[in-house]
Design a protein around this motif. Structure first.
Motif, PDB file in Angstrom:
ATOM      1  N   LEU A 136      42.751  37.082  44.378  1.00 18.76           N
ATOM      2  CA  LEU A 136      42.507  36.540  43.037  1.00 18.76           C
ATOM      3  C   LEU A 136      41.553  37.433  42.275  1.00 18.76           C
ATOM      4  O   LEU A 136      41.759  37.724  41.091  1.00 18.76           O
TER       5      LEU A 136
ATOM      6  N   ALA B 203      42.681  35.123  50.201  1.00 20.64           N
ATOM      7  CA  ALA B 203      43.179  34.552  48.946  1.00 20.64           C
ATOM      8  C   ALA B 203      42.225  34.860  47.804  1.00 20.64           C
ATOM      9  O   ALA B 203      42.646  35.257  46.708  1.00 20.64           O
ATOM     10  N   PHE B 204      40.916  34.710  48.058  1.00 19.03           N
ATOM     11  CA  PHE B 204      39.967  34.954  46.975  1.00 19.03           C
ATOM     12  C   PHE B 204      39.862  36.449  46.647  1.00 19.03           C
ATOM     13  O   PHE B 204      39.684  36.815  45.492  1.00 19.03           O
TER      14      PHE B 204
ATOM     15  N   ILE C  31      43.387  40.566  41.134  1.00 19.45           N
ATOM     16  CA  ILE C  31      44.361  40.308  40.069  1.00 19.45           C
ATOM     17  C   ILE C  31      43.653  39.996  38.761  1.00 19.45           C
ATOM     18  O   ILE C  31      43.981  40.521  37.708  1.00 19.45           O
ATOM     19  N   GLY C  32      42.668  39.139  38.846  1.00 25.33           N
ATOM     20  CA  GLY C  32      42.056  38.636  37.618  1.00 25.33           C
ATOM     21  C   GLY C  32      41.135  39.624  36.949  1.00 25.33           C
ATOM     22  O   GLY C  32      41.122  39.736  35.720  1.00 25.33           O
ATOM     23  N   PHE C  33      40.364  40.344  37.721  1.00 22.68           N
ATOM     24  CA  PHE C  33      39.253  41.055  37.092  1.00 22.68           C
ATOM     25  C   PHE C  33      39.286  42.570  37.266  1.00 22.68           C
ATOM     26  O   PHE C  33      38.375  43.252  36.823  1.00 22.68           O
ATOM     27  N   THR C  34      40.326  43.100  37.932  1.00 19.41           N
ATOM     28  CA  THR C  34      40.450  44.556  37.980  1.00 19.41           C
ATOM     29  C   THR C  34      41.896  44.897  37.662  1.00 19.41           C
ATOM     30  O   THR C  34      42.764  44.026  37.632  1.00 19.41           O
TER      31      THR C  34
ATOM     32  N   ILE D 174      47.752  45.467  43.713  1.00 19.09           N
ATOM     33  CA  ILE D 174      47.582  44.344  44.627  1.00 19.09           C
ATOM     34  C   ILE D 174      47.671  44.787  46.080  1.00 19.09           C
ATOM     35  O   ILE D 174      47.147  44.138  46.984  1.00 19.09           O
TER      36      ILE D 174
END
Lengths: 295, 298, 90
Positions: C62, C58-59, C65-68, C72
């Motif tokens: 995240l 999960a991390f 998705i969030g930082f690159t 996915i």
């Protein structure tokens, strides 16, 4: 504790509980996951957005700021409440009517609905009708929680210390009570100093309850909502807006189901990670103790 | 148990330090430290009670006195604020609603948590540790995360604005809490008691109700206290799941702010009354509460 | 059920989680897991390793998705490999 019987029929005893908690926990959690990948406009109008909301939420500067404030708040109140709670537990009377009276008085703040706690402190700190606000003003201190962010922070921390230190104190008190009197007698014979008694008799017994206290306080401080909402409304500006309040504003105030669901999931994962680390720690502490043949 | 007290070297060190102090001096020191303890505790309790005293003070004053001048105790003692609450159904029904869902929650939680906690304390079964951890995460889950799905879930099953809806919603955190504490209390009951009872021909339900439950009755009292406490103080879910018929008192209190200003006296009186049930409950369990706070594990 | 606004991806997600739990249960019934110590700092059972694997997955997602701006699917592949490594040697 170690001689449990292996029996899968025990599931039958757990089943009713499981159905109820699953109804309250799993169905809503699934729904939140569904919301988080869509733009939900109405009951029958929603569009698939994929991971878009997660990207937005992870890069939202207002939320990052709220997260930072939240961490700071949690650390500050832990740093105050844990030592203060231990201190109070050490000076609480151990028996007699005084012990009962002190117990009842100390538990009082825990039994007040959370928004009433906010109201109590809002009244108490008002400059015109509140004892504390009025008193500070009379002393010539310029104190205003609606204008000055520092005052608002100090007040929220004071309120939380007032509200929750009793929980830490009660946990420590119950830990202290479980120490057999013989240990203290042995310490008296050895002429151990007070510090030695605390360090080598009381603190080891407190480790277990302190882990529970830190866990509960950390988690509850992460959920704090009603008290600051009533006291400061998150202001002045957004200086006391914590995570749950940002979430509630987004979900209820603005009806942004998708983003708030994505945010909920990120929030939940963080909580899950932290509670798992704590839980594993507690379990290993207990296991070490058992393997040493102790309590 | 390897407490360092047995460490004789250290013991001797303290001996030499303390043997220089005469006994009379030591007794004096002891009583002085006792006095200091009492003073510190007294200060803390005064600070603890002060905001509550202020609320009580305001609830016994008229609005004009509250707003008029700073008075440390009521100059014209009045019970009008309380009478106002007790004669107005829209006010006192708030208390009735709150107490109804809290009691319902206590009953439901106890019925399902007792057998589950027994299973956790006596048996190993597939996934027991993971199940227990999952339960605890529900204790940690912020209710705000679940607000909207809850609203829709209870709306779609037709339970919106009923007491049972709030009672079921509060099960989310109360059942895990109850199991956690009860498991501790049950584990301290020796297993031999179960075995003897089965040999004597007791069936499981009969043993559980006749023998086991009386043995952990203090634990049950403490758990009921905690269930009451967390269900009584929670308002975010209670507010979301009700509109008029089952509205909790905490929500009704927000009505005191009207166009003509806030009715401070009534607000303070209503706030005072939310504390009273808690005092009653804590009074009944005062002797067992310390053990309960350690989750039955001391 | 319509208020739950199911989508195909989330349905697949929850079905695979349910399938994993069912699979683990059957595996456990066939051959009970023994707690052991691998490269992780704590000794774990099979179920513990699955949980740790899923949580780190999960991390990882995240983070991607969030930082690159990477796809996915790369995160998914990476998580799957990590999960296998963890189950075998964790």
């Amino acid at each position: 504790m170690n001689n449990k019987v292996y029996n899968n029929r025990a599931w039958l005893l757990v089943l009713p509980m499981l159905v109820l908690v699953a109804f309250s926990a799993i169905i809503p959690l699934m729904t939140v996951v569904n919301y988080s990948v869509q733009d939900v406009l109405g009951p029958n109008a929603s569009f698939f957005t994929g991971t878009e909301w997660f990207r937005t939420m992870l890069n939202d500067s207002a939320l990052q700021a709220a997260f930072g404030r939240q961490i700071m708040f949690s650390l500050i109140i832990l740093a105050i409440q844990i030592p203060l709670g231990i201190g109070i537990a050490l000076i609480m009377p151990k028996q007699g009517w005084q012990a009962s009276a002190v117990l009842i008085l100390i538990t009082l703040p825990l039994l007040i609905p959370w928004n009433v706690v906010g109201s109590i402190w809002q009244i108490f700190t008002r400059g015109d009708i509140g004892l504390m606000g009025w008193g500070l003003r009379e002393l010539g201190i310029n104190y205003n929680i609606t204008r000055n962010a520092g005052d608002a922070w100090a007040t929220i921390i004071l309120m939380d210390v007032w509200h929750w230190t009793p929980l830490v104190a009660m946990l420590c008190y119950s830990g202290l009570r479980s120490i057999p009197e013989a240990y203290y007698q042995a310490a008296r014979i050895d002429r151990a100093s007070k510090w030695a008694v605390f360090r080598y008799i009381q603190l080891p017994k407190l480790t277990n309850v302190l882990v529970i206290a830190v866990l509960l306080r950390f988690m509850h401080s992460f959920m704090i909502y009603a008290e600051p909402f009533v006291l400061t409304g998150g202001g002045p500006g957004s200086s006391t807006t914590f995570l749950t309040q940002s979430l509630a504003t987004m979900a209820i105030g603005q009806q942004d189901l998708g983003p708030s669901a994505a945010f909920s999931i990120i929030y939940f994962l963080v909580i899950l990670l932290v509670s798992w680390v704590f839980y594993t720690t507690i379990m290993h502490l207990q296991k070490d103790k058992n393997s040493q043949g102790g309590v | 148990m390897s407490y360092q007290l047995e460490n004789t070297q250290q013991g001797e060190k303290y001996n030499t330090i303390f043997s220089k102090v005469p006994a009379a001096e030591r007794r004096k020191r002891h009583s002085r430290s006792r006095l200091r303890k009492r003073l510190l505790l007294g200060t803390y309790i005064v600070l603890l009670v002060l905001p509550l005293y202020w609320l009580l003070n305001m609830s016994l004053q008229t609005n004009s006195e509250i707003l008029g001048s700073m008075t440390l105790w009521p100059q014209n003692l009045t019970f009008d604020n309380y009478i106002g609450i007790f004669t107005n159904p829209s006010w006192y029904m708030g208390y009735v609603n709150s107490i109804m869902y809290v009691v319902m929650n206590m009953i439901i939680t106890m019925l399902v948590a007792l057998p589950a906690a027994y299973a956790f304390s006596r048996y190993k079964f597939i996934g027991d540790k993971h199940l227990f951890f999952w339960l605890l995460t529900n204790l940690m889950a912020p209710p705000a995360v679940f607000l909207l799905p809850y609203f829709q879930l209870y709306y779609s099953v037709g339970l919106f604005d009923t007491h049972i809806a709030v009672a079921l919603a509060h099960c989310l955190f109360n059942i895990p809490l109850a199991i956690w504490i009860l498991e501790g209390f049950m584990s301290s009951v020796p297993k031999e008691i179960d075995e003897t009872a089965y040999i004597d021909g007791y069936s499981f339900p009969k043993f559980f109700i006749k023998i086991f439950i009386p043995m952990i009755s203090s634990g049950i009292g403490v758990v009921l206290f905690f269930l009451f406490m967390f269900s009584w103080v929670e308002l975010l879910l209670a507010r979301t799941l009700t509109s008029t018929d089952a509205q909790p008192i905490g929500m009704i209190m927000t009505r005191t702010s009207t166009a003509s200003g806030i009715d401070w006296g009534t607000l303070a009186a209503a706030g005072m009354l939310t504390i009273v049930p808690g005092i009653l409950v804590v009074y009944f369990v005062r002797n067992h509460i310390a053990k309960g706070f350690a989750l039955g594990r001391t | 059920m319509s208020w739950m606004v199911w989508t195909l991806p989330t349905a697949i997600f929850f079905s695979s989680i349910a399938a994993m739990l069912a699979g683990m249960t059957i595996w456990e019934l066939r051959s009970p897991s023994i707690e052991r110590k691998g490269f992780l700092p704590i000794s774990t059972t099979r179920g513990d390793r699955l949980f740790i694997g899923l949580m780190s997955a999960a991390f990882i997602h995240l983070g991607f998705i969030g930082f690159t701006s990477l796809s996915i699917w790369i995160a998914l592949a990476l998580s799957a490999v990590w999960l296998l490594v963890l189950m075998r040697w964790g």
